[in-house]
Design a protein around this motif. Structure first.
Motif, mmCIF file in Angstrom:
data_model
loop_
_atom_site.group_PDB
_atom_site.id
_atom_site.type_symbol
_atom_site.label_atom_id
_atom_site.label_comp_id
_atom_site.label_asym_id
_atom_site.label_seq_id
_atom_site.Cartn_x
_atom_site.Cartn_y
_atom_site.Cartn_z
ATOM 1 N N PRO A 170 0.811 -1.215 0.000
ATOM 2 C CA PRO A 170 0.000 0.000 0.000
ATOM 3 C C PRO A 170 0.847 1.269 0.000
ATOM 4 N N GLN A 171 2.067 1.161 0.526
ATOM 5 C CA GLN A 171 2.958 2.312 0.577
ATOM 6 C C GLN A 171 4.373 1.863 0.219
ATOM 7 N N TRP A 172 5.123 2.782 -0.400
ATOM 8 C CA TRP A 172 6.526 2.540 -0.732
ATOM 9 C C TRP A 172 7.347 3.670 -0.108
ATOM 10 N N LEU A 173 8.507 3.326 0.425
ATOM 11 C CA LEU A 173 9.380 4.290 1.073
ATOM 12 C C LEU A 173 10.683 4.425 0.296
ATOM 13 N N THR A 174 11.133 5.665 0.085
ATOM 14 C CA THR A 174 12.445 5.883 -0.528
ATOM 15 C C THR A 174 13.496 5.420 0.477
ATOM 16 N N THR A 175 14.291 4.458 0.077
ATOM 17 C CA THR A 175 15.306 3.918 0.988
ATOM 18 C C THR A 175 16.707 4.402 0.647
ATOM 19 N N LYS A 176 16.911 4.843 -0.589
ATOM 20 C CA LYS A 176 18.246 5.260 -0.999
ATOM 21 C C LYS A 176 18.149 6.106 -2.262
ATOM 22 N N VAL A 177 19.047 7.081 -2.362
ATOM 23 C CA VAL A 177 19.234 7.851 -3.579
ATOM 24 C C VAL A 177 20.735 7.866 -3.832
ATOM 25 N N TYR A 178 21.123 7.517 -5.040
ATOM 26 C CA TYR A 178 22.549 7.570 -5.363
ATOM 27 C C TYR A 178 22.739 8.092 -6.779
ATOM 28 N N ILE A 179 23.935 8.617 -7.000
ATOM 29 C CA ILE A 179 24.303 9.167 -8.302
ATOM 30 C C ILE A 179 24.931 8.056 -9.129
ATOM 31 N N GLU A 180 24.645 8.068 -10.424
ATOM 32 C CA GLU A 180 25.193 7.062 -11.333
ATOM 33 C C GLU A 180 26.700 6.924 -11.132
ATOM 34 N N GLY A 181 27.145 5.679 -10.995
ATOM 35 C CA GLY A 181 28.554 5.393 -10.798
ATOM 36 C C GLY A 181 28.977 5.390 -9.345
ATOM 37 N N GLU A 182 28.075 5.792 -8.437
ATOM 38 C CA GLU A 182 28.389 5.835 -7.015
ATOM 39 C C GLU A 182 27.293 5.134 -6.199
ATOM 40 N N PRO A 183 27.014 3.861 -6.472
ATOM 41 C CA PRO A 183 25.901 3.188 -5.802
ATOM 42 C C PRO A 183 26.074 2.981 -4.297
ATOM 43 N N ASP A 184 27.288 3.098 -3.792
ATOM 44 C CA ASP A 184 27.514 2.893 -2.358
ATOM 45 C C ASP A 184 27.360 4.172 -1.540
ATOM 46 N N LYS A 185 27.151 5.297 -2.195
ATOM 47 C CA LYS A 185 27.045 6.583 -1.511
ATOM 48 C C LYS A 185 25.599 7.073 -1.548
ATOM 49 N N PRO A 205 15.903 16.024 -1.286
ATOM 50 C CA PRO A 205 14.687 15.819 -0.480
ATOM 51 C C PRO A 205 13.405 15.798 -1.313
ATOM 52 N N GLY A 206 13.415 16.416 -2.477
ATOM 53 C CA GLY A 206 12.218 16.446 -3.321
ATOM 54 C C GLY A 206 11.806 15.085 -3.863
ATOM 55 N N VAL A 207 12.734 14.129 -3.893
ATOM 56 C CA VAL A 207 12.407 12.803 -4.415
ATOM 57 C C VAL A 207 12.270 11.767 -3.303
ATOM 58 N N VAL A 208 12.426 12.208 -2.049
ATOM 59 C CA VAL A 208 12.379 11.291 -0.913
ATOM 60 C C VAL A 208 11.006 11.366 -0.257
ATOM 61 N N GLY A 209 10.447 10.218 0.094
ATOM 62 C CA GLY A 209 9.181 10.208 0.805
ATOM 63 C C GLY A 209 8.481 8.872 0.721
ATOM 64 N N LEU A 210 7.238 8.905 1.142
ATOM 65 C CA LEU A 210 6.346 7.758 1.001
ATOM 66 C C LEU A 210 5.556 7.955 -0.279
ATOM 67 N N SER A 211 5.219 6.868 -0.933
ATOM 68 C CA SER A 211 4.397 6.993 -2.132
ATOM 69 C C SER A 211 3.354 5.893 -2.152
ATOM 70 N N MET A 212 2.269 6.199 -2.829
ATOM 71 C CA MET A 212 1.201 5.228 -3.051
ATOM 72 C C MET A 212 0.943 5.182 -4.555
ATOM 73 N N TRP A 213 0.669 3.974 -5.056
ATOM 74 C CA TRP A 213 0.448 3.759 -6.486
ATOM 75 C C TRP A 213 -0.812 2.934 -6.659
ATOM 76 N N ASP A 214 -1.652 3.355 -7.563
ATOM 77 C CA ASP A 214 -2.864 2.611 -7.886
ATOM 78 C C ASP A 214 -2.817 2.257 -9.377
ATOM 79 N N PRO A 215 -2.279 1.054 -9.701
ATOM 80 C CA PRO A 215 -2.163 0.670 -11.110
ATOM 81 C C PRO A 215 -3.503 0.488 -11.820
ATOM 82 N N LEU A 216 -4.571 0.247 -11.077
ATOM 83 C CA LEU A 216 -5.878 0.084 -11.708
ATOM 84 C C LEU A 216 -6.411 1.414 -12.241
ATOM 85 N N ARG A 217 -6.074 2.500 -11.555
ATOM 86 C CA ARG A 217 -6.515 3.831 -11.996
ATOM 87 C C ARG A 217 -5.368 4.655 -12.567
#
Length: 166
Positions: free
Chosen positions: A40-55, A62-74
């Motif tokens: 029902p909800q998805w949480l942003t767990t990590k953001v990384y820059i291409e080539g730096e997956p460990d950072k 902060p604009g891309v971090v948060g909880l999200s809900m998705w309704d594929p039927l609608r």
């Protein structure tokens, strides 16, 4: 003439009986957009820059971090703040989404706010992970050069409960 007919018949049958290379290739499973409904909800767990997956650079984006809900039927989505559960809908954090037929591009069409259509590359989508990437200015500062960020989400199991506005 009979010999020619026999040759053509043999060639025709061989086309049906011999497997083609494309039929025997390993097929990579495609992302299933319905996997978004597996939580029902998805949480942003990590953001990384291409080539730096460990950072992890969530603090810089902060604009891309948060909880999200998705309704594929609608084909509706909505984003929420992780600290309060308050909706980001009024600021462009809600609207319609679609996935292209090749299941490689995830497109957001906000209902409100300053943003228009946002195109994201779908990197991974299954019941345990939803990851997309997109190009943005480094640290979301308009004067900085663009970088490709990867935004990783996992099903959220925490105490905050959210509900879609629409």
């Amino acid at each position: 003439m009979r010999r020619l007919n026999a040759v053509f018949t043999s060639l025709l049958l061989s086309c049906f009986l011999i497997p083609h290379a494309s039929a025997t290739e390993h097929v990579v499973p495609e992302a299933d957009i319905h996997a978004l409904a597996s939580s029902p909800q998805w949480l942003t767990t990590k953001v990384y820059i291409e080539g730096e997956p460990d950072k992890d650079v969530k603090a810089n984006y902060p604009g891309v971090v948060g909880l999200s809900m998705w309704d594929p039927l609608r084909n509706r989505y909505e984003f929420f703040y992780t600290d309060t559960g308050r909706s980001k809908h009024a600021d462009g954090g809600g609207g319609y989404f679609m996935v292209t037929g090749d299941r490689k591009t995830h497109i957001l069409i906000p209902d409100l706010g300053p943003n228009r259509t946002i195109v994201r590359r779908l990197e991974k989508l299954d019941n345990s992970e939803f990851t997309y990437s997109r190009e943005v200015p480094r640290d979301m500062i308009p004067t900085q050069p663009p970088v490709r960020i990867y935004v990783v989400h996992a099903p959220y199991k925490g105490p905050i409960k959210t509900a879609m506005s629409n």
